[in-house]
Design an enzyme around this catalytic site. Sequence first.
Site, PDB file in Angstrom:
ATOM      1  N   GLN A   7      32.409  48.756  39.298  1.00 44.59           N
ATOM      2  CA  GLN A   7      32.397  47.489  38.773  1.00 44.59           C
ATOM      3  C   GLN A   7      32.150  46.651  40.265  1.00 44.59           C
ATOM      4  O   GLN A   7      33.109  46.757  41.079  1.00 44.59           O
ATOM      5  CB  GLN A   7      33.370  46.929  38.018  1.00 44.59           C
ATOM      6  CG  GLN A   7      32.960  45.166  37.446  1.00 44.59           C
ATOM      7  CD  GLN A   7      34.131  44.584  36.778  1.00 44.59           C
ATOM      8  OE1 GLN A   7      35.186  44.394  37.190  1.00 44.59           O
ATOM      9  NE2 GLN A   7      33.775  44.433  35.285  1.00 44.59           N
TER      10      GLN A   7
ATOM     11  N   GLY B 212      40.592  43.631  21.140  1.00 43.73           N
ATOM     12  CA  GLY B 212      41.243  44.134  19.977  1.00 43.73           C
ATOM     13  C   GLY B 212      41.148  45.602  19.332  1.00 43.73           C
ATOM     14  O   GLY B 212      41.248  45.600  18.185  1.00 43.73           O
TER      15      GLY B 212
ATOM     16  N   TYR C  78      34.573  34.327  38.271  1.00 44.43           N
ATOM     17  CA  TYR C  78      34.196  34.916  39.623  1.00 44.43           C
ATOM     18  C   TYR C  78      33.040  34.204  39.815  1.00 44.43           C
ATOM     19  O   TYR C  78      32.541  33.392  39.317  1.00 44.43           O
ATOM     20  CB  TYR C  78      34.406  36.208  39.537  1.00 44.43           C
ATOM     21  CG  TYR C  78      35.839  36.804  39.349  1.00 44.43           C
ATOM     22  CD1 TYR C  78      36.768  36.417  39.935  1.00 44.43           C
ATOM     23  CD2 TYR C  78      35.861  37.665  38.150  1.00 44.43           C
ATOM     24  CE1 TYR C  78      38.272  36.911  39.770  1.00 44.43           C
ATOM     25  CE2 TYR C  78      37.283  38.103  38.081  1.00 44.43           C
ATOM     26  CZ  TYR C  78      38.594  37.733  38.780  1.00 44.43           C
ATOM     27  OH  TYR C  78      39.566  38.068  38.331  1.00 44.43           O
TER      28      TYR C  78
ATOM     29  N   HIS D 273      29.662  42.165  37.989  1.00 46.46           N
ATOM     30  CA  HIS D 273      30.778  41.459  37.439  1.00 46.46           C
ATOM     31  C   HIS D 273      30.301  39.803  37.277  1.00 46.46           C
ATOM     32  O   HIS D 273      30.634  39.122  38.439  1.00 46.46           O
ATOM     33  CB  HIS D 273      32.148  41.553  37.808  1.00 46.46           C
ATOM     34  CG  HIS D 273      33.273  41.177  37.260  1.00 46.46           C
ATOM     35  ND1 HIS D 273      32.966  40.462  35.992  1.00 46.46           N
ATOM     36  CD2 HIS D 273      34.632  41.383  37.584  1.00 46.46           C
ATOM     37  CE1 HIS D 273      34.327  40.456  35.564  1.00 46.46           C
ATOM     38  NE2 HIS D 273      35.053  40.821  36.296  1.00 46.46           N
TER      39      HIS D 273
ATOM     40  N   GLY E  85      40.487  48.541  26.595  1.00 45.87           N
ATOM     41  CA  GLY E  85      41.099  48.291  27.712  1.00 45.87           C
ATOM     42  C   GLY E  85      42.573  48.697  27.611  1.00 45.87           C
ATOM     43  O   GLY E  85      42.974  49.667  28.204  1.00 45.87           O
ATOM     44  N   ARG E  86      43.412  48.027  27.146  1.00 48.37           N
ATOM     45  CA  ARG E  86      44.694  48.397  26.890  1.00 48.37           C
ATOM     46  C   ARG E  86      44.889  49.658  25.977  1.00 48.37           C
ATOM     47  O   ARG E  86      46.040  50.293  26.399  1.00 48.37           O
ATOM     48  CB  ARG E  86      45.527  47.080  25.966  1.00 48.37           C
ATOM     49  CG  ARG E  86      45.701  45.854  26.755  1.00 48.37           C
ATOM     50  CD  ARG E  86      46.189  44.589  25.972  1.00 48.37           C
ATOM     51  NE  ARG E  86      45.012  44.063  25.084  1.00 48.37           N
ATOM     52  CZ  ARG E  86      45.085  43.083  24.542  1.00 48.37           C
ATOM     53  NH1 ARG E  86      46.420  42.679  24.191  1.00 48.37           N
ATOM     54  NH2 ARG E  86      44.145  42.654  23.798  1.00 48.37           N
TER      55      ARG E  86
ATOM     56  N   ASN F 256      34.644  36.119  33.715  1.00 42.90           N
ATOM     57  CA  ASN F 256      35.831  35.661  33.918  1.00 42.90           C
ATOM     58  C   ASN F 256      35.976  34.903  35.276  1.00 42.90           C
ATOM     59  O   ASN F 256      37.099  35.090  35.957  1.00 42.90           O
ATOM     60  CB  ASN F 256      36.643  37.091  34.394  1.00 42.90           C
ATOM     61  CG  ASN F 256      36.493  38.142  33.308  1.00 42.90           C
ATOM     62  OD1 ASN F 256      36.053  39.329  33.509  1.00 42.90           O
ATOM     63  ND2 ASN F 256      36.973  37.567  31.953  1.00 42.90           N
TER      64      ASN F 256
END
Length: 395
Positions: free
Chosen positions: A106, A300, A177, A172, A321-322, A175
Site C-alpha cells: 500500500q 465488522g 490522506y 491509498h 483487519g482486526r 482516510n
Amino acid sequence: MTKQLTDSIKLRHGAVLNNRIVMSPMQTHSGLRDGFASEDTIAYYAARSKAAGMLITEFHYVSENGGPSYVPGYPEQLAAYSDDHISGLTKVASALKKDGNKAILQIHHGGRAAIGQAVSGQDVVAPSALDFPFLDYPVRALTDQEIHAIIADFGQATRRAIAAGFDGVEIHGANHYLLQQFFSAWSNQRTDDWGGDLNRRMAFPLAVVQEVKRVIAEEQAADFIVGYRISPDEIHGDNVGYTYKESVQLVAEIAKHELDYIHLSLWGGYGSRPSGVDASYASLFKEVLDDQTQLIIVGGVFDAQSAADAVANYSDLIAVGRGTLVDPQFANKIVTGNDADIFHEVSPETMAYVEWTPGLKEAFTRKDALGLPPLPGGETIQSLHTGRFDMYRKA
C-alpha cells in the site's frame, strides 16, 4: 451461483487469488528511522502469510515529506521513497508470499497528516494552506512543481514494489490522506488545475493512477495487481468534503484505467449505507464497476459467518483487519475447515502466536496510547478483545 470464501479468483491482469479473503492494511508500529523495515516488521508479516489470499501491507509513504504519520514516542511508519528501501521491501514481500498468497504494497502520502514533518521542524504540505482546528502545526500549500513530483514518486514507489517482488500495489486514496485531501472540497480550496470544481478535484488522484499504470507498463509487469482504496464520503458535521455521489463519480473515472480492484474503507461495517439511502455503499459503487474490477469491502468481520455473508451478498472480496491481527491464521483456518478455532481475543498465552511487534504491544498497553484507556491490569496485557481495536478502524 453463490460466491464462496474459498473460491479462487482470477483478476483482470492475470493474477490468481487463492480465496476471497483479504488482509486489511494495518500499521505495525515497527519501522526504523526513515521508514526502514525492522526484524519485527518481517516477523509480523511472516506470521500472517496464511491470513488471507491477498495480503495488503500497512501504508508506505512515497515521498520524503509524505510521512511519517506516527504518534511521537512510537516506532515509525514504513516508507518506499528511495531505492535504499528495496532491501527491506523485498524481505516483507518474501515473508508475505512464502505460502503462495499475494502480497500488495500500500502506497500513500500523508499530506497534512505527516506529523513527523512537523515534529522535525519541516514543512507539512497539503493542497491548501488552511488552519485545521485539529492540528497544532501549520500546513503549506503544495506548488504545481511539487504536485508533479509527488505524482512521480507514486510511480517510483510502484517500480520499487515490482523490484522487491510484490504482486501489486494499492493506492491509498482514503482516510484523509493526501489523495483524499485533494478530492475534498473542504481541504482543497485551490483555484488552479488541481482544485475547484469536481473534475479538477479529481485531477490529482487520477494523475496518480495514470502514473502507476504507466510505470507498470514500462516495467512490463504483466500480471501486476493495482487497487485503489477510497473513503466513500467525507462528512463531519458542517464540514462536507464530498458525498458518496461524488466519490462514485471518481471511482467511475478510476475504473476506466482498468484496475484490478476498488477497496472501500467503511466505518460502519461491510453492509453500511449512506445516511438516508436505502442501498449499501457496496451496491452503489458496484454499479459503476465493470465485471473485471473486483470490489473489496471491510468492517465488522471477525468470523467465517460474517465473512461469507459479505461476499455472498455485498462484494467480491472481504478485507479483514482486526480478525487477522488477533489470529494470523484467519483464512487458513476457514479454508481448512477449522473456522471454529479462530481466536477472537489476545491473551498472554497467544502473544507468541500473534507475533505482535513491540510497538503494537505498547500501543495497546500504554496508558496514553492514542487516547485509549489503560487495559485491565495497568501496563500488562490481560485480555484484549476485538472490540478494543477501534484505532484500526481507519486502517
